[in-house]
Design a protein around this motif. Sequence first.
Motif, PDB file in Angstrom:
ATOM      1  N   CYS A   1     -16.082  -2.021 -11.958  1.00 59.15           N
ATOM      2  CA  CYS A   1     -16.873  -2.715 -12.978  1.00 59.15           C
ATOM      3  C   CYS A   1     -17.577  -3.947 -12.431  1.00 59.15           C
ATOM      4  CB  CYS A   1     -15.962  -3.108 -14.136  1.00 59.15           C
ATOM      5  SG  CYS A   1     -16.774  -3.974 -15.486  1.00 59.15           S
ATOM      6  N   MET A   2     -16.917  -4.678 -11.540  1.00 58.38           N
ATOM      7  CA  MET A   2     -17.526  -5.913 -11.031  1.00 58.38           C
ATOM      8  C   MET A   2     -16.885  -6.318  -9.712  1.00 58.38           C
ATOM      9  SD  MET A   2     -15.976  -8.968 -13.414  1.00 58.38           S
ATOM     10  CE  MET A   2     -16.171  -8.240 -15.043  1.00 58.38           C
ATOM     11  N   PRO A   3     -17.566  -7.166  -8.942  1.00 56.80           N
ATOM     12  CA  PRO A   3     -16.975  -7.661  -7.702  1.00 56.80           C
ATOM     13  C   PRO A   3     -15.811  -8.617  -7.976  1.00 56.80           C
ATOM     14  CG  PRO A   3     -19.091  -8.729  -8.118  1.00 56.80           C
ATOM     15  CD  PRO A   3     -18.944  -7.650  -9.144  1.00 56.80           C
ATOM     16  N   ALA A   4     -15.038  -8.915  -6.937  1.00 60.90           N
ATOM     17  CA  ALA A   4     -13.834  -9.737  -7.098  1.00 60.90           C
ATOM     18  C   ALA A   4     -14.128 -11.114  -7.669  1.00 60.90           C
ATOM     19  CB  ALA A   4     -13.122  -9.879  -5.745  1.00 60.90           C
ATOM     20  N   GLU A   5     -15.292 -11.660  -7.314  1.00 63.46           N
ATOM     21  CA  GLU A   5     -15.634 -13.003  -7.799  1.00 63.46           C
ATOM     22  C   GLU A   5     -16.194 -12.992  -9.220  1.00 63.46           C
ATOM     23  OE1 GLU A   5     -19.226 -11.453  -5.502  1.00 63.46           O
ATOM     24  OE2 GLU A   5     -17.032 -11.406  -5.327  1.00 63.46           O
ATOM     25  N   GLY A   6     -16.301 -11.817  -9.811  1.00 66.75           N
ATOM     26  CA  GLY A   6     -16.844 -11.713 -11.165  1.00 66.75           C
ATOM     27  C   GLY A   6     -18.363 -11.642 -11.164  1.00 66.75           C
ATOM     28  N   ILE A   7     -18.946 -11.823 -12.333  1.00 65.60           N
ATOM     29  CA  ILE A   7     -20.398 -11.777 -12.506  1.00 65.60           C
ATOM     30  C   ILE A   7     -20.852 -13.079 -13.151  1.00 65.60           C
ATOM     31  CG2 ILE A   7     -20.498  -9.250 -12.708  1.00 65.60           C
ATOM     32  CD1 ILE A   7     -20.590  -9.631 -15.758  1.00 65.60           C
ATOM     33  N   PRO A   8     -22.131 -13.422 -13.050  1.00 69.46           N
ATOM     34  CA  PRO A   8     -22.616 -14.623 -13.751  1.00 69.46           C
ATOM     35  C   PRO A   8     -22.546 -14.402 -15.265  1.00 69.46           C
ATOM     36  CG  PRO A   8     -24.175 -13.888 -12.068  1.00 69.46           C
ATOM     37  CD  PRO A   8     -23.188 -12.786 -12.247  1.00 69.46           C
ATOM     38  N   TYR A   9     -21.749 -15.200 -15.951  1.00 68.65           N
ATOM     39  CA  TYR A   9     -21.579 -15.026 -17.387  1.00 68.65           C
ATOM     40  C   TYR A   9     -22.690 -15.730 -18.159  1.00 68.65           C
ATOM     41  CZ  TYR A   9     -16.852 -13.301 -16.447  1.00 68.65           C
ATOM     42  OH  TYR A   9     -15.775 -12.579 -16.006  1.00 68.65           O
ATOM     43  N   GLU A  10     -22.979 -15.176 -19.333  1.00 65.24           N
ATOM     44  CA  GLU A  10     -23.988 -15.759 -20.208  1.00 65.24           C
ATOM     45  C   GLU A  10     -23.437 -17.016 -20.888  1.00 65.24           C
ATOM     46  OE1 GLU A  10     -27.094 -14.826 -20.666  1.00 65.24           O
ATOM     47  OE2 GLU A  10     -26.958 -13.074 -19.346  1.00 65.24           O
ATOM     48  N   PRO A  11     -24.241 -18.079 -21.007  1.00 63.77           N
ATOM     49  CA  PRO A  11     -23.805 -19.251 -21.791  1.00 63.77           C
ATOM     50  C   PRO A  11     -23.616 -18.857 -23.260  1.00 63.77           C
ATOM     51  CG  PRO A  11     -25.881 -19.683 -20.629  1.00 63.77           C
ATOM     52  CD  PRO A  11     -25.587 -18.235 -20.454  1.00 63.77           C
ATOM     53  N   LYS A  12     -22.777 -19.584 -23.956  1.00 66.61           N
ATOM     54  CA  LYS A  12     -22.465 -19.245 -25.347  1.00 66.61           C
ATOM     55  C   LYS A  12     -23.713 -19.164 -26.220  1.00 66.61           C
ATOM     56  CE  LYS A  12     -19.632 -20.518 -29.323  1.00 66.61           C
ATOM     57  NZ  LYS A  12     -18.680 -21.497 -29.905  1.00 66.61           N
ATOM     58  N   ALA A  13     -24.684 -20.031 -25.975  1.00 64.11           N
ATOM     59  CA  ALA A  13     -25.896 -20.045 -26.796  1.00 64.11           C
ATOM     60  C   ALA A  13     -26.703 -18.756 -26.657  1.00 64.11           C
ATOM     61  CB  ALA A  13     -26.770 -21.242 -26.426  1.00 64.11           C
ATOM     62  N   HIS A  14     -26.488 -18.028 -25.564  1.00 65.40           N
ATOM     63  CA  HIS A  14     -27.213 -16.778 -25.347  1.00 65.40           C
ATOM     64  C   HIS A  14     -26.560 -15.588 -26.051  1.00 65.40           C
ATOM     65  CE1 HIS A  14     -29.324 -18.203 -21.365  1.00 65.40           C
ATOM     66  NE2 HIS A  14     -29.513 -19.030 -22.389  1.00 65.40           N
ATOM     67  N   LEU A  15     -25.304 -15.785 -26.460  1.00 66.51           N
ATOM     68  CA  LEU A  15     -24.587 -14.692 -27.111  1.00 66.51           C
ATOM     69  C   LEU A  15     -24.991 -14.576 -28.576  1.00 66.51           C
ATOM     70  CD1 LEU A  15     -20.937 -15.285 -25.801  1.00 66.51           C
ATOM     71  CD2 LEU A  15     -22.762 -13.935 -24.745  1.00 66.51           C
ATOM     72  N   LEU A  16     -24.930 -13.350 -29.071  1.00 72.92           N
ATOM     73  CA  LEU A  16     -25.078 -13.176 -30.513  1.00 72.92           C
ATOM     74  C   LEU A  16     -23.958 -13.930 -31.211  1.00 72.92           C
ATOM     75  CD1 LEU A  16     -25.783  -9.332 -30.694  1.00 72.92           C
ATOM     76  CD2 LEU A  16     -27.364 -11.115 -31.449  1.00 72.92           C
ATOM     77  N   SER A  17     -24.298 -14.704 -32.233  1.00 71.06           N
ATOM     78  CA  SER A  17     -23.258 -15.379 -33.009  1.00 71.06           C
ATOM     79  C   SER A  17     -22.579 -14.359 -33.921  1.00 71.06           C
ATOM     80  CB  SER A  17     -23.871 -16.497 -33.856  1.00 71.06           C
ATOM     81  OG  SER A  17     -24.673 -15.940 -34.898  1.00 71.06           O
ATOM     82  N   TYR A  18     -21.416 -14.715 -34.436  1.00 70.47           N
ATOM     83  CA  TYR A  18     -20.731 -13.818 -35.367  1.00 70.47           C
ATOM     84  C   TYR A  18     -21.565 -13.598 -36.627  1.00 70.47           C
ATOM     85  CZ  TYR A  18     -16.500 -14.188 -32.504  1.00 70.47           C
ATOM     86  OH  TYR A  18     -15.577 -14.133 -31.484  1.00 70.47           O
ATOM     87  N   GLU A  19     -22.273 -14.633 -37.055  1.00 71.16           N
ATOM     88  CA  GLU A  19     -23.147 -14.485 -38.231  1.00 71.16           C
ATOM     89  C   GLU A  19     -24.266 -13.482 -37.936  1.00 71.16           C
ATOM     90  OE1 GLU A  19     -20.858 -18.108 -38.421  1.00 71.16           O
ATOM     91  OE2 GLU A  19     -22.270 -17.403 -36.884  1.00 71.16           O
ATOM     92  N   GLU A  20     -24.815 -13.544 -36.731  1.00 69.26           N
ATOM     93  CA  GLU A  20     -25.878 -12.602 -36.357  1.00 69.26           C
ATOM     94  C   GLU A  20     -25.339 -11.174 -36.249  1.00 69.26           C
ATOM     95  OE1 GLU A  20     -28.870 -15.504 -33.788  1.00 69.26           O
ATOM     96  OE2 GLU A  20     -27.067 -14.703 -32.828  1.00 69.26           O
ATOM     97  N   ILE A  21     -24.144 -11.025 -35.692  1.00 69.50           N
ATOM     98  CA  ILE A  21     -23.548  -9.683 -35.594  1.00 69.50           C
ATOM     99  C   ILE A  21     -23.283  -9.116 -36.978  1.00 69.50           C
ATOM    100  CG2 ILE A  21     -21.497  -8.409 -34.863  1.00 69.50           C
ATOM    101  CD1 ILE A  21     -21.326 -10.305 -32.448  1.00 69.50           C
ATOM    102  N   THR A  22     -22.755  -9.952 -37.883  1.00 71.81           N
ATOM    103  CA  THR A  22     -22.485  -9.492 -39.249  1.00 71.81           C
ATOM    104  C   THR A  22     -23.775  -9.087 -39.948  1.00 71.81           C
ATOM    105  OG1 THR A  22     -20.567 -10.985 -39.360  1.00 71.81           O
ATOM    106  CG2 THR A  22     -21.389 -10.097 -41.441  1.00 71.81           C
ATOM    107  N   ARG A  23     -24.836  -9.847 -39.730  1.00 74.07           N
ATOM    108  CA  ARG A  23     -26.127  -9.492 -40.321  1.00 74.07           C
ATOM    109  C   ARG A  23     -26.635  -8.156 -39.776  1.00 74.07           C
ATOM    110  NH1 ARG A  23     -32.016 -12.385 -39.395  1.00 74.07           N
ATOM    111  NH2 ARG A  23     -33.139 -11.157 -40.958  1.00 74.07           N
ATOM    112  N   LEU A  24     -26.518  -7.956 -38.471  1.00 70.93           N
ATOM    113  CA  LEU A  24     -26.941  -6.691 -37.871  1.00 70.93           C
ATOM    114  C   LEU A  24     -26.162  -5.523 -38.463  1.00 70.93           C
ATOM    115  CD1 LEU A  24     -27.290  -7.574 -34.068  1.00 70.93           C
ATOM    116  CD2 LEU A  24     -29.127  -7.017 -35.668  1.00 70.93           C
ATOM    117  N   LEU A  25     -24.860  -5.715 -38.605  1.00 71.76           N
ATOM    118  CA  LEU A  25     -24.032  -4.641 -39.149  1.00 71.76           C
ATOM    119  C   LEU A  25     -24.402  -4.334 -40.599  1.00 71.76           C
ATOM    120  CD1 LEU A  25     -20.547  -5.537 -37.634  1.00 71.76           C
ATOM    121  CD2 LEU A  25     -21.940  -3.525 -37.131  1.00 71.76           C
ATOM    122  N   ARG A  26     -24.756  -5.379 -41.356  1.00 68.86           N
ATOM    123  CA  ARG A  26     -25.147  -5.160 -42.749  1.00 68.86           C
ATOM    124  C   ARG A  26     -26.448  -4.338 -42.813  1.00 68.86           C
ATOM    125  NH1 ARG A  26     -25.122 -10.100 -44.159  1.00 68.86           N
ATOM    126  NH2 ARG A  26     -22.956 -10.171 -44.790  1.00 68.86           N
TER     127      ARG A  26
END
Length: 328
Positions: free
Chosen positions: A28-53
């Motif tokens: 899945c990934m190299p031993a050192e991991g991958i560059p992670y996305e900053p929190k602001a780049h992630l879908l918020s829970y409110e946005e995920i709930t809206r998408l699901l609706r």
Amino acid sequence: MMKDSFDRTIDYVRIAVTDRCNLRCFYCMPAEGIPYEPKAHLLSYEEITRLLRVLGGLGFQKVRFTGGEPFLRKDFMQLLENTAGLEDYKSIHITSNGTLLQKHIPKLKELGITKINLSIDSLDKERFHKITRRDDFEKVMQTFHMLVDNGFQIKLNAVIMKGINTQDIIPLAELAKDYPVDVRFIEEMPFNGGYKENIEMYSARDIYSDLKAHYSNLDKLPSKHGDTASLLSVPGYKGYIGVIAAFSRTFCNTCNRLRISSKGEIKSCLYDDGVFNIRDFMRSGVSDEELAEKFQEIVRLKPKDGFEAEKMRKAPKEAMQSMSSIGG
């Protein structure tokens, strides 16, 4: 129900809530991991709930939350509670590596979320450590037994890699003898962050051969729309054995899903490189009606199969993402 241009019903969405993982599985990934996305780049829970609706209004009935490891994201249980409150989703699933799950079992049962895919690639502690680069075998097995004891519907997922864990196929399959679980063997895929090329495939056909050599009385079960695993039964076994031709891509004709990454990138096929960023679209101020129209457009353009999707990729092969960032 939404139909694509090949008359497939699309009613299942997989949403990654994070790209972070506490294991470092080398497929899945190299031993050192991958560059992670900053929190602001992630879908918020409110946005995920809206998408699901919105998707629920379009006929979606099944959602699976993945990562990375979804229980790494803070307050993930709140998102599950929000989702359980939506009337459209008859089926809420989670894919997890099992390392952080145990303390949440009572709440999951309370919410009626009892369908868990648990990833485990070996029943040998040393091989588990070699594959995951972490010493969490005992914890994962303890989680497995706790889930069984609490009546969860479990699918065990094992990625089979030539020269690494083919000797685990039969020991893992034997778990279906004593436990009512589906043990599913998955072909290795090239989604490892681009660090490993020229994968020597241990194919679904090879896995079948190993199973048939051991079990003389395997029966193939009829498949349902959307099934990725070809399920097999052994007389007297409590569970089933499955094989997923994830690289051979022999099940595309019944595909029923969309994937949404943790940063809102929609993948209409696992093998495309992202067809649209729904996070940016939502944050531009669009209405729910415009969101629904965009999803309908994306579904209409869904490719025939994974080979066609791969041909349409704009990014080069060596830029294949990590499965942790895709969301499985």
